[in-house]
Design a protein around this motif. Structure first.
Motif, mmCIF file in Angstrom:
data_model
loop_
_atom_site.group_PDB
_atom_site.id
_atom_site.type_symbol
_atom_site.label_atom_id
_atom_site.label_comp_id
_atom_site.label_asym_id
_atom_site.label_seq_id
_atom_site.Cartn_x
_atom_site.Cartn_y
_atom_site.Cartn_z
ATOM 1 N N MET A 119 0.836 -1.192 0.000
ATOM 2 C CA MET A 119 0.000 0.000 0.000
ATOM 3 C C MET A 119 0.873 1.244 0.000
ATOM 4 O O MET A 119 1.987 1.237 0.530
ATOM 5 C CB MET A 119 -0.885 0.035 1.251
ATOM 6 C CG MET A 119 -1.647 -1.249 1.538
ATOM 7 S SD MET A 119 -2.866 -1.023 2.859
ATOM 8 C CE MET A 119 -1.803 -0.550 4.232
ATOM 9 N N SER A 120 0.330 2.331 -0.556
ATOM 10 C CA SER A 120 1.019 3.613 -0.476
ATOM 11 C C SER A 120 0.079 4.730 -0.880
ATOM 12 O O SER A 120 -0.867 4.515 -1.653
ATOM 13 C CB SER A 120 2.262 3.632 -1.365
ATOM 14 O OG SER A 120 3.026 4.818 -1.122
ATOM 15 N N PHE A 121 0.329 5.918 -0.335
ATOM 16 C CA PHE A 121 -0.334 7.122 -0.814
ATOM 17 C C PHE A 121 0.386 7.666 -2.050
ATOM 18 O O PHE A 121 -0.115 8.591 -2.685
ATOM 19 C CB PHE A 121 -0.337 8.204 0.275
ATOM 20 C CG PHE A 121 -1.276 7.911 1.423
ATOM 21 C CD1 PHE A 121 -2.629 8.157 1.295
ATOM 22 C CD2 PHE A 121 -0.800 7.402 2.616
ATOM 23 C CE1 PHE A 121 -3.506 7.898 2.349
ATOM 24 C CE2 PHE A 121 -1.658 7.145 3.665
ATOM 25 C CZ PHE A 121 -3.013 7.392 3.546
ATOM 26 N N GLY A 131 -7.897 2.289 -1.217
ATOM 27 C CA GLY A 131 -7.909 2.360 0.235
ATOM 28 C C GLY A 131 -8.259 3.740 0.767
ATOM 29 O O GLY A 131 -7.350 4.505 1.122
ATOM 30 N N PRO A 132 -9.536 4.068 0.865
ATOM 31 C CA PRO A 132 -9.924 5.371 1.422
ATOM 32 C C PRO A 132 -10.006 5.320 2.948
ATOM 33 O O PRO A 132 -10.170 4.254 3.549
ATOM 34 C CB PRO A 132 -11.312 5.595 0.819
ATOM 35 C CG PRO A 132 -11.874 4.209 0.684
ATOM 36 C CD PRO A 132 -10.697 3.313 0.364
ATOM 37 N N GLY A 133 -9.916 6.498 3.572
ATOM 38 C CA GLY A 133 -10.135 6.608 5.005
ATOM 39 C C GLY A 133 -11.616 6.618 5.318
ATOM 40 O O GLY A 133 -12.435 7.116 4.539
ATOM 41 N N VAL A 134 -11.978 6.077 6.474
ATOM 42 C CA VAL A 134 -13.400 5.969 6.818
ATOM 43 C C VAL A 134 -14.038 7.350 6.982
ATOM 44 O O VAL A 134 -15.220 7.540 6.665
ATOM 45 C CB VAL A 134 -13.590 5.096 8.084
ATOM 46 C CG1 VAL A 134 -13.069 5.801 9.339
ATOM 47 C CG2 VAL A 134 -15.048 4.698 8.252
ATOM 48 N N VAL A 168 -6.075 6.559 -0.427
ATOM 49 C CA VAL A 168 -6.673 7.835 -0.803
ATOM 50 C C VAL A 168 -6.897 8.653 0.465
ATOM 51 O O VAL A 168 -7.696 8.272 1.324
ATOM 52 C CB VAL A 168 -8.001 7.631 -1.552
ATOM 53 C CG1 VAL A 168 -8.611 8.967 -1.934
ATOM 54 C CG2 VAL A 168 -7.793 6.757 -2.782
ATOM 55 N N ASP A 169 -6.193 9.761 0.556
ATOM 56 C CA ASP A 169 -6.237 10.601 1.744
ATOM 57 C C ASP A 169 -7.452 11.518 1.758
ATOM 58 O O ASP A 169 -8.075 11.729 2.791
ATOM 59 C CB ASP A 169 -4.953 11.427 1.829
ATOM 60 C CG ASP A 169 -4.823 12.166 3.142
ATOM 61 O OD1 ASP A 169 -5.328 11.663 4.154
ATOM 62 O OD2 ASP A 169 -4.201 13.240 3.160
ATOM 63 N N ALA A 188 -12.139 -5.198 3.210
ATOM 64 C CA ALA A 188 -11.259 -5.260 4.384
ATOM 65 C C ALA A 188 -11.407 -3.985 5.197
ATOM 66 O O ALA A 188 -11.574 -2.891 4.637
ATOM 67 C CB ALA A 188 -9.796 -5.453 3.969
ATOM 68 N N VAL A 189 -11.363 -4.139 6.520
ATOM 69 C CA VAL A 189 -11.328 -2.991 7.431
ATOM 70 C C VAL A 189 -10.029 -3.068 8.223
ATOM 71 O O VAL A 189 -9.656 -4.128 8.730
ATOM 72 C CB VAL A 189 -12.544 -2.938 8.370
ATOM 73 C CG1 VAL A 189 -13.818 -2.695 7.577
ATOM 74 C CG2 VAL A 189 -12.677 -4.216 9.208
ATOM 75 N N ILE A 190 -9.346 -1.946 8.307
ATOM 76 C CA ILE A 190 -8.058 -1.862 9.002
ATOM 77 C C ILE A 190 -8.320 -1.115 10.306
ATOM 78 O O ILE A 190 -8.780 0.033 10.297
ATOM 79 C CB ILE A 190 -7.021 -1.132 8.137
ATOM 80 C CG1 ILE A 190 -6.867 -1.857 6.794
ATOM 81 C CG2 ILE A 190 -5.682 -1.048 8.850
ATOM 82 C CD1 ILE A 190 -6.016 -1.105 5.780
ATOM 83 N N SER A 191 -8.032 -1.765 11.444
ATOM 84 C CA SER A 191 -8.486 -1.239 12.729
ATOM 85 C C SER A 191 -7.407 -1.334 13.795
ATOM 86 O O SER A 191 -6.643 -2.302 13.847
ATOM 87 C CB SER A 191 -9.728 -2.021 13.200
ATOM 88 O OG SER A 191 -10.140 -1.609 14.482
ATOM 89 N N ASP A 192 -7.384 -0.315 14.682
ATOM 90 C CA ASP A 192 -6.541 -0.388 15.878
ATOM 91 C C ASP A 192 -7.097 -1.395 16.875
ATOM 92 O O ASP A 192 -6.402 -1.793 17.813
ATOM 93 C CB ASP A 192 -6.503 0.978 16.585
ATOM 94 C CG ASP A 192 -5.909 2.079 15.733
ATOM 95 O OD1 ASP A 192 -5.009 1.791 14.919
ATOM 96 O OD2 ASP A 192 -6.346 3.244 15.887
#
Length: 273
Positions: A171-173, A214-217, A194-195, A258-262
């Motif tokens: 992944m990368s911006f 990959g966008p931010g929620v 995607v920022d 997919a969800v990326i979570s702390d």
């Protein structure tokens, strides 16, 4: 015809997204430490996310920030320090700075606070007793430019993970970084992060048809048209950083992969295990 990226949903879990631990189980445990990733695996995380930077002597380490003020209480830069120098620092105490004064605080193994190399994380995944995916983000800009992606692909090749069927996706911006990975390892999945929602119209004609997006929620919530467009375009969507029930519902409504979570354990609990 270029291949489509493989879905993160296994047949038995087609009704829910894959849960990926963001920098490990980093809500409770210091990010990017081996302890954070072990905890995430114990909680059932199906993927592990990490950021990688290159040290002055050519090692890839799992560190998010270019400087070490936040996570190691020093003014140094990752790119100007050797692995041995980084290994002398404590990357864990910042998470709970008062632990030494708390009699009820669990005793922490000093090894848990050491800088984590990507190779050590890959070895951990390779030795684990079930399949675990890896979502590896390369950070840019950096003084080493494309050397980061070259070292990353070389390291994955040592595990046989630079080809189709690899558990790793990159992944990368940075559009240049994603293109570089695709040239170096054409069979690896790439994720264009995607920022901002308004960046997508510019990126859309430049990214491959099979790239994951990959966008931010927060962007999906604040700009619902972004998610709707990605769904209509048939894009596989991986969303960061999903930490609440409301965040998860945004992702479920879009059918993301997919969800990326702390908080991977909490996400799995909300999803039913």
């Amino acid at each position: 015809m270029r291949r489509r990226s493989r879905s993160r949903r296994t047949p038995e879990r087609s009704d829910r997204p894959q849960v990926v631990a963001h920098r490990g189980s980093s809500h409770e445990t210091p990010e990017h430490t081996l302890a954070a990733y072990v905890r995430a695996l114990d909680e059932g995380a199906e993927g592990l996310e990490c950021d990688v930077r290159l040290t002055a002597d050519g090692h890839l380490v799992c560190v998010h920030d270019r400087n070490l003020r936040r996570t190691a209480a020093t003014m140094g830069l990752v790119s100007t320090m050797s692995l041995a120098e980084l290994d002398e620092l404590d990357f864990a105490s910042w998470k709970n700075p008062w632990s030494e004064l708390d009699d009820e605080s669990p005793t922490r193994d000093p090894v848990d606070g050491k800088v984590l190399t990507l190779r050590k994380l890959l070895e951990t995944v390779a030795d684990y007793d079930r399949h675990v995916d890896l979502a590896i983000e390369t950070k840019h800009p950096t003084r080493y430019g494309g050397l980061v992606e070259r070292r990353l692909v070389d390291t994955l090749a040592d595990f046989g993970w630079d080809r189709a069927g690899s558990p790793a996706r990159i992944m990368s911006f940075s559009l240049n970084a994603a293109n570089r990975v695709r040239r170096l390892a054409p069979e690896l999945d790439v994720v264009m992060l995607v920022d901002k929602a308004h960046h997508w119209p510019v990126l859309r004609p430049l990214v491959g048809d099979d790239w994951i997006i990959g966008p931010g929620v927060e962007e999906l919530r604040d700009h619902p048209g972004l998610g709707k467009h990605l769904v209509r375009a048939g894009r596989e969507i991986h969303v960061w950083t999903v930490n609440t029930e409301d965040d998860l519902q945004v992702c479920l409504d879009l059918g993301v992969a997919a969800v990326i979570s702390d908080r991977p354990g909490y996400m799995l609990e909300l999803l039913g295990g």
